[in-house]
Design an enzyme around this catalytic site. Structure first.
Site, PDB file in Angstrom:
ATOM      1  N   ALA A 138       0.901  -1.370  -0.141  1.00 21.93           N
ATOM      2  CA  ALA A 138       0.110  -0.179   0.031  1.00 21.93           C
ATOM      3  C   ALA A 138       1.018   1.213  -0.096  1.00 21.93           C
ATOM      4  O   ALA A 138       2.279   1.079   0.076  1.00 21.93           O
ATOM      5  CB  ALA A 138      -0.944  -0.052   1.320  1.00 21.93           C
ATOM      6  N   ALA A 163      -1.782   3.287   5.218  1.00 22.05           N
ATOM      7  CA  ALA A 163      -2.794   2.400   4.831  1.00 22.05           C
ATOM      8  C   ALA A 163      -3.174   1.593   6.174  1.00 22.05           C
ATOM      9  O   ALA A 163      -4.152   0.682   5.697  1.00 22.05           O
ATOM     10  CB  ALA A 163      -2.330   1.664   3.736  1.00 22.05           C
ATOM     11  N   GLY A 164      -2.302   1.286   7.147  1.00 19.66           N
ATOM     12  CA  GLY A 164      -2.364   0.176   8.237  1.00 19.66           C
ATOM     13  C   GLY A 164      -1.882  -0.942   7.746  1.00 19.66           C
ATOM     14  O   GLY A 164      -2.287  -2.052   8.415  1.00 19.66           O
ATOM     15  N   ASP A 206       7.654  -6.930   8.050  1.00 16.75           N
ATOM     16  CA  ASP A 206       7.238  -5.476   7.990  1.00 16.75           C
ATOM     17  C   ASP A 206       8.322  -4.897   7.211  1.00 16.75           C
ATOM     18  O   ASP A 206       9.489  -5.323   7.295  1.00 16.75           O
ATOM     19  CB  ASP A 206       7.154  -4.897   9.388  1.00 16.75           C
ATOM     20  CG  ASP A 206       6.248  -3.712   9.356  1.00 16.75           C
ATOM     21  OD1 ASP A 206       5.540  -3.503   8.544  1.00 16.75           O
ATOM     22  OD2 ASP A 206       6.489  -2.741  10.162  1.00 16.75           O
ATOM     23  N   GLU A 207       7.900  -3.829   6.519  1.00 13.64           N
ATOM     24  CA  GLU A 207       8.909  -2.761   5.779  1.00 13.64           C
ATOM     25  C   GLU A 207       9.530  -3.643   4.658  1.00 13.64           C
ATOM     26  O   GLU A 207      10.775  -3.689   4.322  1.00 13.64           O
ATOM     27  CB  GLU A 207       9.984  -2.268   6.753  1.00 13.64           C
ATOM     28  CG  GLU A 207       9.407  -1.436   7.744  1.00 13.64           C
ATOM     29  CD  GLU A 207       8.730  -0.331   7.445  1.00 13.64           C
ATOM     30  OE1 GLU A 207       8.655   0.109   6.223  1.00 13.64           O
ATOM     31  OE2 GLU A 207       7.992   0.316   8.095  1.00 13.64           O
ATOM     32  N   CYS A 218      -6.277   9.498  -0.416  1.00 11.99           N
ATOM     33  CA  CYS A 218      -5.464  10.622  -0.725  1.00 11.99           C
ATOM     34  C   CYS A 218      -6.491  11.702   0.103  1.00 11.99           C
ATOM     35  O   CYS A 218      -7.644  11.788   0.310  1.00 11.99           O
ATOM     36  CB  CYS A 218      -5.496  10.911  -2.074  1.00 11.99           C
ATOM     37  SG  CYS A 218      -4.475  12.573  -2.580  1.00 11.99           S
TER      38      CYS A 218
END
Length: 184
Positions: free
Chosen positions: A9, A13-14, A83-84, A141
């Site tokens: 995302a 965005a979570g 993550d990341e 957005c």
């Protein structure tokens, strides 16, 4: 059959809170998970997965030199959560893909698709190529349209269009935008 997942995302965005929810769900069912995050993102401290809504969890870290075939060799878990994931290297994504399909254990990666210039992160591009399942996590957005891009901003809130691909930061450094706002 296990799969390599990429849930991607734009900023905000979570993604991280979704990862932490997946971990919680596995653990609620008595399953063990391995959480990994990039050592590059140490905003809240090294080895800490932290969402903007306040959820936090300790995790192991990976660097560009981590060999996942070695790192995961003796790991017995129901799922690996990363993550990341945009910071993974091309070779690391290949290693994860191979590990999933030779160990029958899922890996779920969460990350960005592109940088502030609209260029792909190498790890994200390879995940989009090799992942068995792709899932876009949606966010909006400021104009109300679906955000698919990210822009970098300076201390005054002005857009920055030059610089290194990686500059760790949150809401004070980046903003999610739709393609129309990205080009305007």
């Amino acid at each position: 059959m296990a799969r390599l997942w990429y849930r991607y995302a734009a900023m905000n965005a979570g993604k991280t809170s979704s990862l932490l929810q997946v971990a919680h769900n596995y653990e609620e069912n008595g399953e063990k998970v391995l959480l990994l995050t990039s050592a590059l993102d140490d905003r809240d401290g090294p080895g800490l997965i932290s969402s903007r809504i306040g959820l936090k969890r300790e995790a192991a870290t990976y660097t560009s030199s981590t060999n996942f075939l070695e790192r995961l060799k003796d790991v017995e878990v129901a799922c690996v959560l990363i993550d990341e994931a945009q910071f993974l290297t091309v070779d690391q994504v290949r290693q994860l893909h191979r590990w999933v399909h030779t160990n029958d254990s899922p890996v779920m990666c969460f990350g960005l698709r592109s940088d502030f210039r609209g260029d792909p992160f190498p790890g994200a591009a390879m995940l989009l190529t090799l992942a068995d399942n792709l899932e876009e996590i949606r966010t909006a957005c400021r104009c109300g349209k679906k955000a698919t891009m990210n822009i970098r901003i300076d201390e005054a809130g002005e857009r920055v269009q030059e610089g290194d691909q990686v500059l760790i930061g949150g809401n004070s450094r980046y903003r999610q935008v739709c393609a129309r706002c990205f080009y305007s």
